[in-house]
Scaffold this motif. Structure first.
Motif, short mmCIF file in Angstrom:
data_model
loop_
_atom_site.label_atom_id
_atom_site.label_comp_id
_atom_site.label_asym_id
_atom_site.label_seq_id
_atom_site.Cartn_x
_atom_site.Cartn_y
_atom_site.Cartn_z
N SER A 198 0.83 -1.20 0.00
CA SER A 198 0.00 0.00 0.00
C SER A 198 0.87 1.26 0.00
O SER A 198 0.57 2.24 -0.70
CB SER A 198 -0.92 -0.01 1.23
N LYS A 225 2.30 2.00 -3.42
CA LYS A 225 1.27 2.58 -4.30
C LYS A 225 1.07 4.06 -3.98
O LYS A 225 0.94 4.89 -4.88
CB LYS A 225 -0.05 1.81 -4.12
N GLU A 279 3.89 6.07 -5.45
CA GLU A 279 3.72 6.25 -6.90
C GLU A 279 2.73 7.37 -7.21
O GLU A 279 2.92 8.14 -8.16
CB GLU A 279 3.24 4.93 -7.51
N ASP A 280 1.68 7.48 -6.40
CA ASP A 280 0.61 8.45 -6.68
C ASP A 280 0.83 9.82 -6.03
O ASP A 280 0.06 10.75 -6.30
CB ASP A 280 -0.73 7.89 -6.19
N THR A 291 6.33 3.23 -15.37
CA THR A 291 5.01 3.34 -14.75
C THR A 291 4.05 4.15 -15.62
O THR A 291 4.45 4.76 -16.61
CB THR A 291 5.11 4.01 -13.37
#
Length: 264
Positions: free
Chosen positions: A113, A116, A119-120, A181
């Motif tokens: 989690s 992620k 990445e965001d 990505t």
């Protein structure tokens, strides 16, 4: 005083070994522990008027003279084979390992989690990054374990500053290939060199750039799952590259402590 591996640091690795090798003797357990624990120089030193070393004595104490009073003795059953103690894990040991395994699984899920979120996340500017790094450590309210809060934007800023290149690869003069990505950057992961679960051992917040490394997914898995020698090789390179910056912000730990407390 010269540092040594403490008996308490051997509890979980010893129980894991015994669960896989029931009936193992003290001398056999010592040999197996040496494969997973990074010994201090004092551990390797030979005892006076003996042929064995201080680590052997620590294991003998764990499995013998301290057995009636330590946690290890509560978690194993002992059978005599002549004069030799042989160990099998009992109900208490199974429960302890089950709790340990649950925490490891929870950490894996939370790390997935976290990656992620990295990445965001957007990156911080210099001023806001310093403020976020110098915050007071706080326990997460969403985790059932005693895990501390992390700020994915700090790690995202570190990855961007490293140009999304694996730091271990750069330190060894290599290039580790990964995928691109959806954000059109090479996929990398943020890893706390001193793991977040160690926050309880430090006054300063360890969720900060000085303690975060940019790793490709293979190297990130390796520091957790590779055999001892490979983990030490990677972690020692990263440690040597990071420790001066960590010391500058008031965080200090020896490599042996880092490995034995948090990576065994």
């Amino acid at each position: 005083m010269d540092k040594q591996v403490h008996e308490s640091e051997l509890l979980i690795p010893a129980l894991k070994i015994i669960s896989n090798k029931p009936g193992i003797s003290t001398s056999e357990l010592k040999e197996e522990l040496e494969k997973v624990v990074d010994l201090y120089p004092k551990d390797k030193a030979i005892l006076a008027n003996r042929t064995d070393n201080y680590f052997s004595q620590t294991v003998r104490n764990l499995c013998g003279s301290h057995l009636s009073t330590n946690e290890f003795g509560r978690c194993v059953d002992v059978e005599k084979n002549g004069n030799v103690n042989c160990f099998t894990i009992n109900k208490n040991g199974i429960e302890l390992l089950s709790d340990e395994m649950y925490e490891e699984i929870e950490e894996l899920v939370e790390d997935q989690s976290y990656q992620k979120k990295i990445e965001d996340s957007p990156i911080y500017d210099e001023k806001t990054l310093k403020k976020a790094s110098d915050r007071e450590p706080q326990l997460s309210k969403t985790s059932s374990s005693r895990r501390y809060k992390t700020d994915a934007r700090i790690a995202k800023t570190v990855l961007a500053e490293r140009n999304y290149k694996c730091e271990y690869a750069q330190l060894t003069g290599k290039e580790h290939i990964t995928f691109t990505t959806k954000k059109e950057v090479p996929y990398q992961e943020g890893h706390h060199l001193i793991p977040i679960k160690a926050q309880k051992d430090f006054e300063k917040n360890i969720d900060r750039p000085e303690n975060i490394v940019c790793l490709c997914p293979i190297c990130h898995r390796a520091v957790h799952n590779a055999k001892k020698e490979e983990r030490i090789e990677i972690l020692k390179k990263l440690y040597d590259n990071k420790i001066d910056n960590l010391k500058r912000v008031g965080i200090d730990i020896s490599f042996e402590d880092l490995f034995n407390k948090y990576y065994v």
